[in-house]
Design an enzyme around this catalytic site. Sequence first.
Site, PDB file in Angstrom:
ATOM      1  N   GLY A  11       0.829  -1.218   0.000  1.00  0.00           N
ATOM      2  CA  GLY A  11       0.000   0.000   0.000  1.00  0.00           C
ATOM      3  C   GLY A  11       0.857   1.260   0.000  1.00  0.00           C
ATOM      4  O   GLY A  11       1.841   1.345   0.723  1.00  0.00           O
ATOM      5  N   ARG A  72       1.312  -5.064  -5.124  1.00  0.00           N
ATOM      6  CA  ARG A  72       1.392  -6.232  -4.230  1.00  0.00           C
ATOM      7  C   ARG A  72       1.648  -7.403  -5.177  1.00  0.00           C
ATOM      8  O   ARG A  72       0.739  -7.877  -5.841  1.00  0.00           O
ATOM      9  CB  ARG A  72       0.067  -6.426  -3.488  1.00  0.00           C
ATOM     10  N   ASP A 103       5.847  -5.483   6.385  1.00  0.00           N
ATOM     11  CA  ASP A 103       6.649  -6.654   6.748  1.00  0.00           C
ATOM     12  C   ASP A 103       6.595  -7.771   5.711  1.00  0.00           C
ATOM     13  O   ASP A 103       7.565  -8.490   5.507  1.00  0.00           O
ATOM     14  CB  ASP A 103       6.318  -7.167   8.159  1.00  0.00           C
ATOM     15  N   THR A 126       3.623   1.986   6.173  1.00  0.00           N
ATOM     16  CA  THR A 126       2.231   1.557   6.067  1.00  0.00           C
ATOM     17  C   THR A 126       1.380   2.392   7.006  1.00  0.00           C
ATOM     18  O   THR A 126       1.797   2.649   8.143  1.00  0.00           O
ATOM     19  CB  THR A 126       2.031   0.062   6.414  1.00  0.00           C
ATOM     20  N   ASP A 128      -1.099   1.429   8.458  1.00  0.00           N
ATOM     21  CA  ASP A 128      -1.639   0.563   9.518  1.00  0.00           C
ATOM     22  C   ASP A 128      -0.800   0.617  10.804  1.00  0.00           C
ATOM     23  O   ASP A 128      -1.292   0.292  11.875  1.00  0.00           O
ATOM     24  CB  ASP A 128      -1.711  -0.892   9.035  1.00  0.00           C
ATOM     25  N   ASP A 130       1.516  -1.346  11.776  1.00  0.00           N
ATOM     26  CA  ASP A 130       1.408  -2.687  12.363  1.00  0.00           C
ATOM     27  C   ASP A 130       2.658  -3.533  12.154  1.00  0.00           C
ATOM     28  O   ASP A 130       2.581  -4.742  11.983  1.00  0.00           O
ATOM     29  CB  ASP A 130       0.192  -3.413  11.770  1.00  0.00           C
ATOM     30  N   ARG A 172      -6.356  -2.834   8.613  1.00  0.00           N
ATOM     31  CA  ARG A 172      -6.366  -4.308   8.571  1.00  0.00           C
ATOM     32  C   ARG A 172      -6.712  -4.877   9.934  1.00  0.00           C
ATOM     33  O   ARG A 172      -7.710  -4.496  10.513  1.00  0.00           O
ATOM     34  CB  ARG A 172      -4.996  -4.831   8.149  1.00  0.00           C
TER      35      ARG A 172
HETATM   36  O1  F6P Z   1      -2.057  -1.595   4.293  1.00  0.00           O
HETATM   37  C1  F6P Z   1      -2.740  -0.433   4.071  1.00  0.00           C
HETATM   38  C2  F6P Z   1      -4.179  -0.699   3.744  1.00  0.00           C
HETATM   39  O2  F6P Z   1      -4.736   0.515   3.332  1.00  0.00           O
HETATM   40  C3  F6P Z   1      -5.018  -1.364   4.834  1.00  0.00           C
HETATM   41  O3  F6P Z   1      -5.388  -0.461   5.841  1.00  0.00           O
HETATM   42  C4  F6P Z   1      -6.151  -1.901   4.040  1.00  0.00           C
HETATM   43  O4  F6P Z   1      -6.815  -2.947   4.708  1.00  0.00           O
HETATM   44  C5  F6P Z   1      -5.456  -2.384   2.798  1.00  0.00           C
HETATM   45  O5  F6P Z   1      -4.284  -1.608   2.674  1.00  0.00           O
HETATM   46  C6  F6P Z   1      -6.221  -2.288   1.522  1.00  0.00           C
HETATM   47  O6  F6P Z   1      -5.402  -2.818   0.529  1.00  0.00           O
HETATM   48  P1  F6P Z   1      -5.728  -2.774  -1.014  1.00  0.00           P
HETATM   49  O7  F6P Z   1      -5.736  -1.347  -1.428  1.00  0.00           O
HETATM   50  O8  F6P Z   1      -4.664  -3.556  -1.659  1.00  0.00           O
HETATM   51  O9  F6P Z   1      -7.084  -3.405  -1.146  1.00  0.00           O
END
Ligand code: F6P
Length: 322
Positions: A11, A72, A103, A126, A128, A130, A172
Amino acid sequence: MKNIAIVCSGGDVSGMNPAIKHFVEYALKNSLTPYFVYDGYEGLIDNKIKKASYCDVASIINKGGTKIGSSRSKRFMQKEYRALAKQNLDAVGIDMLIVLGGDGSFRGMDIFYKEHGIKFCGIPSTIDNDIAGTSYCLGVDTSLNVIKNAIDAIRDTASSFKRAFVIETMGRECGYLALVSALTSGAELCLIPEMSYDLQAYEESFKKQIEEGREYFLAIVAEGIKEDSHSIAEWFEKSIGIESRVSVLGYIQRGGNPTVYDRLMAYKFISRAIDGLLDNRDESVICFNDGGFSYKSIHEVAEQKYTLDKALLNHLKDIRDV
Ligand code: F6P
């Protein structure tokens, strides 16, 4: 001149562009030739690797997202594609990589290092927040400020219409964004995956608060809780007796003008990443704790489960005590 590349993975966060800008400047200052890998690990595989110059990073410091793209990548989890990535890096003579990501991205890069010896330094990035081993990840401050502005705006309608608002944040499985936002926005309710809850326990107190003059409620809930935000809103309507609405903040939390704090953190993270690689730290992640930076091994960071700061959780208990 030695070559060094930067890649964003996972992300995007606000703070990546300031990091990319400083990467180019600090690499050149250290007599390194900077390269961009476009579109994350997918770009490593597809050979989207280009030399960078000062011109590439003009006018990006104030922009969210990442100028060089991200992804990703599922393919990077496969050996044959990592071999392709290695060939592409070899073709331009790059053996040092800076990775802005989470991570999972670091774990992938660690496998790559073990197979092919490409040195890397990870910068936790990130919204998050986390990642185990660091109390701060790039982009979190901007995200918290975006959320703060959104909650402040929603409060206007909540108070004008005397409603309860259930505001859902990203994160998340992690409740950090929700918790810090609830504490700093004066929310009446905060629900996060890290702490179990029983809505019934609030009924008496919330009803009493209405009798005593409370006209609206703000509930901040993390996307990772088991319950759907709409069912919390329904609970407000049915059990508390107040009209309610849901506002899922969504992707606004990932974007926007990077805050001063994130710009400065980007600067510091990048300087340390390049210093570390030049100092023969072959596979590390830069962590920020108690106001200072340290290099940690990938195992300390990616193989442990992140846990929310205990002191913050104690503050949540203060809100929960109804
Ligand atoms: O990791 C960042 C984040 O925005 C999370 O908070 C969220 O759950 C996820 O990415 C969404 O990912 P994507 O945009 O790949 O659906």
